[in-house]
Design an enzyme around this catalytic site. Structure first.
Site, mmCIF file in Angstrom:
data_model
loop_
_atom_site.group_PDB
_atom_site.id
_atom_site.type_symbol
_atom_site.label_atom_id
_atom_site.label_comp_id
_atom_site.label_asym_id
_atom_site.label_seq_id
_atom_site.Cartn_x
_atom_site.Cartn_y
_atom_site.Cartn_z
ATOM 1 N N ASP A 40 0.861 -1.185 0.000
ATOM 2 C CA ASP A 40 0.000 0.000 0.000
ATOM 3 C C ASP A 40 0.895 1.231 0.000
ATOM 4 O OD1 ASP A 40 -2.368 1.598 0.237
ATOM 5 O OD2 ASP A 40 -2.007 1.792 2.377
ATOM 6 N N SER A 41 0.270 2.391 -0.169
ATOM 7 C CA SER A 41 1.018 3.650 -0.119
ATOM 8 C C SER A 41 1.514 3.960 1.293
ATOM 9 C CB SER A 41 0.143 4.799 -0.616
ATOM 10 O OG SER A 41 -1.006 4.923 0.199
ATOM 11 N N TYR B 251 -0.946 8.599 -2.406
ATOM 12 C CA TYR B 251 -0.971 8.389 -3.853
ATOM 13 C C TYR B 251 -2.136 9.123 -4.526
ATOM 14 C CZ TYR B 251 2.353 4.388 -3.905
ATOM 15 O OH TYR B 251 3.453 3.570 -3.826
ATOM 16 N N CYS C 17 -4.221 -1.207 -2.144
ATOM 17 C CA CYS C 17 -4.294 0.227 -2.418
ATOM 18 C C CYS C 17 -5.254 0.437 -3.581
ATOM 19 C CB CYS C 17 -2.899 0.756 -2.767
ATOM 20 S SG CYS C 17 -2.892 2.491 -3.262
ATOM 21 N N ASN C 18 -6.428 0.997 -3.299
ATOM 22 C CA ASN C 18 -7.443 1.202 -4.330
ATOM 23 C C ASN C 18 -6.949 2.113 -5.448
ATOM 24 O OD1 ASN C 18 -10.404 0.138 -3.473
ATOM 25 N ND2 ASN C 18 -9.216 0.647 -1.649
ATOM 26 N N THR C 19 -6.180 3.145 -5.084
ATOM 27 C CA THR C 19 -5.679 4.091 -6.086
ATOM 28 C C THR C 19 -4.807 3.367 -7.109
ATOM 29 O OG1 THR C 19 -5.713 5.862 -4.433
ATOM 30 C CG2 THR C 19 -4.427 6.265 -6.420
ATOM 31 N N CYS D 89 -10.883 3.045 -0.024
ATOM 32 C CA CYS D 89 -9.464 3.284 0.248
ATOM 33 C C CYS D 89 -9.134 2.456 1.476
ATOM 34 C CB CYS D 89 -9.203 4.764 0.507
ATOM 35 S SG CYS D 89 -7.530 5.115 1.116
ATOM 36 N N THR D 90 -8.031 1.706 1.439
ATOM 37 C CA THR D 90 -7.739 0.785 2.544
ATOM 38 C C THR D 90 -7.374 1.497 3.844
ATOM 39 O OG1 THR D 90 -5.462 0.526 1.706
ATOM 40 C CG2 THR D 90 -7.093 -1.138 1.054
ATOM 41 N N HIS D 91 -7.124 2.798 3.778
ATOM 42 C CA HIS D 91 -6.931 3.567 5.012
ATOM 43 C C HIS D 91 -8.253 3.730 5.778
ATOM 44 C CE1 HIS D 91 -3.100 4.804 3.186
ATOM 45 N NE2 HIS D 91 -2.746 5.341 4.340
#
Length: 264
Positions: A10-11, A42, A73-75, A181-183
């Site tokens: 992930d970012s 990102y 990371c969805n982005t 978003c995984t956050h």
């Protein structure tokens, strides 16, 4: 049996929410986690930058001899061409879209995500490819990731940011909200409180973790017979990441390794 690890990236710290779900479903697997803490977030990066970053990270994962890579990371999922990589990739965005389709009863789905994910319309495209009748309402919430990376996901600032962002969905009558978003699962209690009981909040990692398990079973490459171990790597700040990881995973982490990801 296959003792090679599973790669997760992930970012930043967001992908830890995916890692946590994977550990719950596949506790005997080993994991390599990479957080791109030097280049987070990102969400405002260009397509070219994200493709470059993803290529570097996947090369790093291949060097670590992983048997599959989970793009947490969805982005990144919304941006890169996954078909060009010769390794098994799992896509958190696709899992999120499928979850949203199966959860909604009134065919009205909300998505909150980064600016780039929203602009790509990837959630809308994926959802409508399964059921074209579903209405999809999307909102970028750029304030979330910086707050979460600083560990402020339970703060008054996080509540205010969530309230402002989710205002968009008032009057849309959505019954399902995808955390795109995984956050964002780290702010799930706040988001649920604001949205109320009538809206199902979807964490794509739940479905994704079961998809990974099904693939490992089908391919006969499960690891079993021992408790899995995790190695953590970052491109930048290791101390803040270590604190966040211990909080998210609820366990002590001995070491976080810094890697020069740009050499890959």
């Amino acid at each position: 049996m296959d003792s090679r690890p599973i790669g997760v990236f992930d970012s930043g710290v967001g992908g830890l929410t995916v890692l946590k779900r994977l550990i719950q479903v596949l506790p005997e697997e080993d994991y390599i986690y990479f957080g791109d803490t030097k280049r987070v977030p990102y969400g405002d990066r260009s397509k070219e930058e994200i493709e470059l970053f993803a290529g570097q990270i996947i090369n790093f994962m291949k060097e670590k001899n992983v048997k599959a890579v989970v793009i947490a990371c969805n982005t990144t999922c919304a941006t890169i061409d996954k078909g060009k990589y010769d390794i098994e990739l799992f896509d958190v965005l696709k899992a999120g879209a499928e979850s949203g389709v199966y959860c909604t009863k009134n065919k009205k789905v909300g998505v909150i995500a980064t600016k780039r994910t929203v602009e790509s319309r990837s959630y809308e495209i994926n959802i409508k490819s399964i059921n074209p009748q579903i209405e999809v309402y999307q909102k970028a919430c750029p304030e979330f990731v910086p707050l979460i990376e600083k560990g402020l996901y339970n703060s008054h600032l996080a509540y205010k940011a969530a309230k402002d962002c989710l205002e968009e969905f008032k009057g849309k009558e959505i019954d399902t909200l995808i955390l795109g978003c995984t956050h964002y699962p780290l702010m799930e209690p706040i988001i649920k409180a604001i949205m109320g009981d009538g809206v199902k909040v979807v964490d794509p990692a739940v479905r994704l973790s079961h998809e990974v398990k099904e693939y490992l079973e089908r391919s006969r490459i499960l690891n079993f017979g021992k408790k899995g171990k995790i190695e953590f790597f970052v491109s930048g700040d290791a101390e803040n990441f270590k604190r966040a990881a211990e909080m998210v995973l609820g366990k002590k982490i001995d070491e976080v390794f810094i890697v020069d990801i740009e050499r890959y």
